[in-house]
Design a protein around this motif. Structure first.
Motif, PDB file in Angstrom:
ATOM      1  N   PRO A   1       0.828  -1.212   0.000  1.00 55.36           N
ATOM      2  CA  PRO A   1       0.000   0.000   0.000  1.00 55.36           C
ATOM      3  C   PRO A   1       0.858   1.256   0.000  1.00 55.36           C
ATOM      4  O   PRO A   1       1.870   1.328   0.717  1.00 55.36           O
TER       5      PRO A   1
ATOM      6  N   LEU B   1       0.860   5.802  -1.185  1.00 51.29           N
ATOM      7  CA  LEU B   1       0.247   6.973  -1.797  1.00 51.29           C
ATOM      8  C   LEU B   1       0.600   6.984  -3.275  1.00 51.29           C
ATOM      9  O   LEU B   1       1.685   6.526  -3.650  1.00 51.29           O
TER      10      LEU B   1
ATOM     11  N   ARG C   1      -3.284  12.415  -5.269  1.00 51.64           N
ATOM     12  CA  ARG C   1      -3.511  11.980  -3.888  1.00 51.64           C
ATOM     13  C   ARG C   1      -4.798  12.532  -3.299  1.00 51.64           C
ATOM     14  O   ARG C   1      -5.483  11.844  -2.544  1.00 51.64           O
ATOM     15  N   GLU C   2      -5.134  13.781  -3.630  1.00 58.20           N
ATOM     16  CA  GLU C   2      -6.371  14.347  -3.098  1.00 58.20           C
ATOM     17  C   GLU C   2      -7.598  13.626  -3.655  1.00 58.20           C
ATOM     18  O   GLU C   2      -8.633  13.543  -2.988  1.00 58.20           O
TER      19      GLU C   2
ATOM     20  N   TYR D   1      -7.940  10.582  -3.887  1.00 53.16           N
ATOM     21  CA  TYR D   1      -8.160   9.413  -3.029  1.00 53.16           C
ATOM     22  C   TYR D   1      -8.084   9.787  -1.547  1.00 53.16           C
ATOM     23  O   TYR D   1      -7.774   8.944  -0.702  1.00 53.16           O
ATOM     24  N   ASN D   2      -8.375  11.075  -1.261  1.00 51.03           N
ATOM     25  CA  ASN D   2      -8.454  11.565   0.124  1.00 51.03           C
ATOM     26  C   ASN D   2      -7.167  11.324   0.908  1.00 51.03           C
ATOM     27  O   ASN D   2      -7.207  11.054   2.118  1.00 51.03           O
ATOM     28  N   LEU D   3      -6.048  11.397   0.215  1.00 46.52           N
ATOM     29  CA  LEU D   3      -4.717  11.289   0.832  1.00 46.52           C
ATOM     30  C   LEU D   3      -4.522   9.949   1.538  1.00 46.52           C
ATOM     31  O   LEU D   3      -3.727   9.834   2.472  1.00 46.52           O
ATOM     32  N   ARG D   4      -5.223   8.921   1.078  1.00 49.53           N
ATOM     33  CA  ARG D   4      -5.091   7.582   1.650  1.00 49.53           C
ATOM     34  C   ARG D   4      -4.139   6.727   0.823  1.00 49.53           C
ATOM     35  O   ARG D   4      -4.041   6.890  -0.383  1.00 49.53           O
ATOM     36  N   LYS D   5      -3.472   5.821   1.498  1.00 46.04           N
ATOM     37  CA  LYS D   5      -2.632   4.866   0.787  1.00 46.04           C
ATOM     38  C   LYS D   5      -3.512   3.885   0.027  1.00 46.04           C
ATOM     39  O   LYS D   5      -4.550   3.435   0.530  1.00 46.04           O
ATOM     40  N   ILE D   6      -3.071   3.541  -1.181  1.00 44.07           N
ATOM     41  CA  ILE D   6      -3.839   2.662  -2.059  1.00 44.07           C
ATOM     42  C   ILE D   6      -3.230   1.260  -2.008  1.00 44.07           C
ATOM     43  O   ILE D   6      -2.033   1.088  -2.272  1.00 44.07           O
TER      44      ILE D   6
END
Length: 569
Positions: free
Chosen positions: A276, A278, A285-286, A288-293
């Motif tokens: 996982p 960023l 990144r914004e 995906y709400n600054l979440r790790k993918i």
């Protein structure tokens, strides 16, 4: 971080041809007395973010006196005959040195950086490619000496080659008349047509058989000098842990095998090494709400791609299935011209590959003008400036001239290719080929937090299945006549919306780079470094001021695309 409706002022000079590789520049004046720091370190430019990483990748320590001796011996001269030794140019993969002897003879030494991959194959393939092309009348530098291992007195891989006469086209293009530019474009297409007419039995890269004795290879019969096609030398097949993985790197005798191999390569790497993270592209990144993918979605996409790959490729014996070699970086500073504007040679064949025409086809990046409706319609462009031209500002005049130049070059490349290399022209504008190429590119792009591009391209392929199965595609018969699978409406909507937002971010990022004056890695010339840093700082300040929510503030403060960042997380 706001990315919508980001508008940028025009920048004078934007659109001129860059030099080879990220940050390649010619270096003048570093003579024999140059310090080790000047010889071993990158000095031709700066990076406004993660500069420490880029400099570390390009740090190359070697024995300069041993290199002098190698260059002299290769030239049948003594090292004491060298009157000048200088760092000539440096780019993303290599550093070039020039030695001048007391009789005026000059030779070039190209040394790959330690980070340049694949080791051995990069140098061995380039040497064989240069020799093979020269035997077929394509003027390339003659190789005098080389080593594909660091285990030599120099302490680095190297190629010592002749210095061809002529100057890079990029240095003369803007002083040429339209008639001279037309003549150059005609020659460019003619040289490329000769190159693409070479008959090759498989896809991969060129080698001497003696340099890859334990590898799978396909021998070349013409000429019978021990040439063969072996594993592909393109760095994408050796990136990071891929260099030690057991994967199919060719040679391939069918186009379908290549489509399968690239998917298997990325699936194997992603399952073994992806974690996982960023998205590498910070403007994503914004979204995906600054979440790790997590990589799970990409793994699923690659498995779906491999199911699809049984229907990808081109019919045997069709023009699109024919293996062709193209220049790996066909741009003006790798094209040498004489004082009379005759092309005299082509430089820089590192990472050369042989691929089916259906994958190799396309306008070289520096000669295309996609995104411009006039160019995409292939209408003959205007060659006269508009009546109000003289009343415009210098920046407006420069913008108009640059638009005209790009349209003319795009049109000439297409028109001249239609005339002398129709198979290539047809492939460039074949919609089935375009679908194949997009899938091949997105399937082969290393996963760095982007799970959407590949899925979006597969959705478009499935939606346009009758186009993909037309023409010379192997999908035009049997089980492949039917769509291999379908996507649910909700998946299609979500994926294409995310893909559109990512493309919007790409456009915003390109505009921002234009304003700052840097390339994709943040490279800028030494004299413009201060101004670029200042402009980037101004953009960040404005983005912070425009932040309406805590999330906007965090994105602008902690994920600004011109700040240093952890590239692996």
């Amino acid at each position: 971080m706001r990315i919508r409706n980001f508008s940028c002022p025009s920048v004078a000079g934007h659109g001129q041809w860059p030099l080879n590789g990220s940050g390649t520049r010619r270096v003048r004046g570093l003579q024999t007395q140059a310090s080790p720091d000047e010889l071993f370190n990158y000095t031709s430019g700066r990076w406004i973010f993660n500069e420490h990483l880029r400099l570390a990748e390009r740090h190359l320590k070697f024995d300069a006196h041993a290199l002098h001796r190698v260059m002299a011996t290769a030239s049948n001269r003594s090292a004491t005959d060298i009157v000048s030794f200088s760092k000539m140019a440096e780019g993303g993969f290599n550093r070039l040195f020039e030695a001048t002897f007391n009789d005026g003879h000059r030779v070039i030494a190209r040394l790959p950086y330690p980070a340049t991959v694949p080791e051995h194959y990069t140098v061995a393939s380039e040497v064989a490619t240069l020799d093979y092309l020269r035997l077929h009348g394509i003027t390339t530098p003659k190789v005098y000496a080389w080593s594909s291992t660091k285990a030599n007195p120099v302490g680095a891989e190297y190629i010592v080659m002749e210095k061809l006469a002529g100057i890079p086209l990029g240095e003369t293009w803007y002083t040429m008349t339209p008639k001279e530019q037309h003549g150059i474009m005609k020659q460019i297409v003619e040289w490329e047509t000769r190159l693409m007419s070479l008959k090759l039995p498989a896809s991969g890269s060129l080698y001497y058989q003696k340099d890859i004795p334990s590898e799978r290879s396909v021998a070349l019969r013409d000429p019978g000098d021990g040439f063969c096609i072996g594993p592909i030398a393109h760095y994408g097949w050796w990136h990071e842990e891929r260099a030690v993985m057991e994967i199919d790197r060719g040679p391939w005798t069918t186009s379908n095998a290549i489509f399968r191999a690239i998917g298997e390569r990325e699936l194997k790497w992603t399952e073994a090494y992806a974690k996982p993270r960023l998205p590498y592209e910070r403007l994503y990144r914004e979204i995906y709400n600054l979440r790790k993918i997590p990589p799970d979605r990409h793994i699923e996409n690659l498995r779906n791609y491999l199911n699809l790959s049984t229907c990808l490729g081109f019919k045997a014996a069709s023009p699109l299935d024919r293996p062709v070699i193209r220049h790996p970086d066909f741009q003006p500073n790798n094209i040498l011209v004489s004082e009379t504007n005759e092309i005299v040679g082509l430089l820089d064949w590192q990472h050369s590959t042989i691929l089916p025409l259906g994958l190799a086809a396309g306008m070289p990046r520096h000669f295309q003008n996609y995104g411009d409706p006039e160019s995409e319609s292939l209408r003959q462009p205007q060659t006269k400036v508009p009546p109000e031209f003289n009343s415009l500002s210098q920046s407006e005049q420069a913008s108009i001239r640059e638009t005209m130049r790009r349209r003319i070059v795009h049109f000439l490349y297409a028109a001249l290719t239609l005339r002398s290399n129709k198979e290539h022209y047809d492939a460039i504008f074949d919609q089935s080929v375009i679908l194949h190429q997009r899938l091949f590119k997105s399937a082969g792009t290393p996963w760095e937090g982007n799970s959407i591009t590949l899925q979006a391209d597969m959705i478009r392929t499935v939606q346009n299945w009758p186009i993909l199965t037309g023409g010379h595609s192997i999908a035009g018969a049997g089980a492949c006549m039917l769509r291999p699978f379908e996507y649910a409406d909700a998946v299609i909507q979500e994926t294409l919306e995310l893909d559109a937002r990512q493309k919007e971010a790409d456009t915003a990022m390109e505009q921002m780079r234009d304003v700052v004056g840097v390339d994709e890695l943040g490279w800028v010339s030494n004299d413009k470094y201060g101004a670029a840093k200042e402009t980037a700082c101004e953009i960040k300040t404005k983005m912070l001021q425009a932040s309406d929510t805590p999330a906007d503030l965090t994105a602008s403060r902690d994920h600004f695309p011109f700040d240093d960042f952890d590239e692996d997380s």
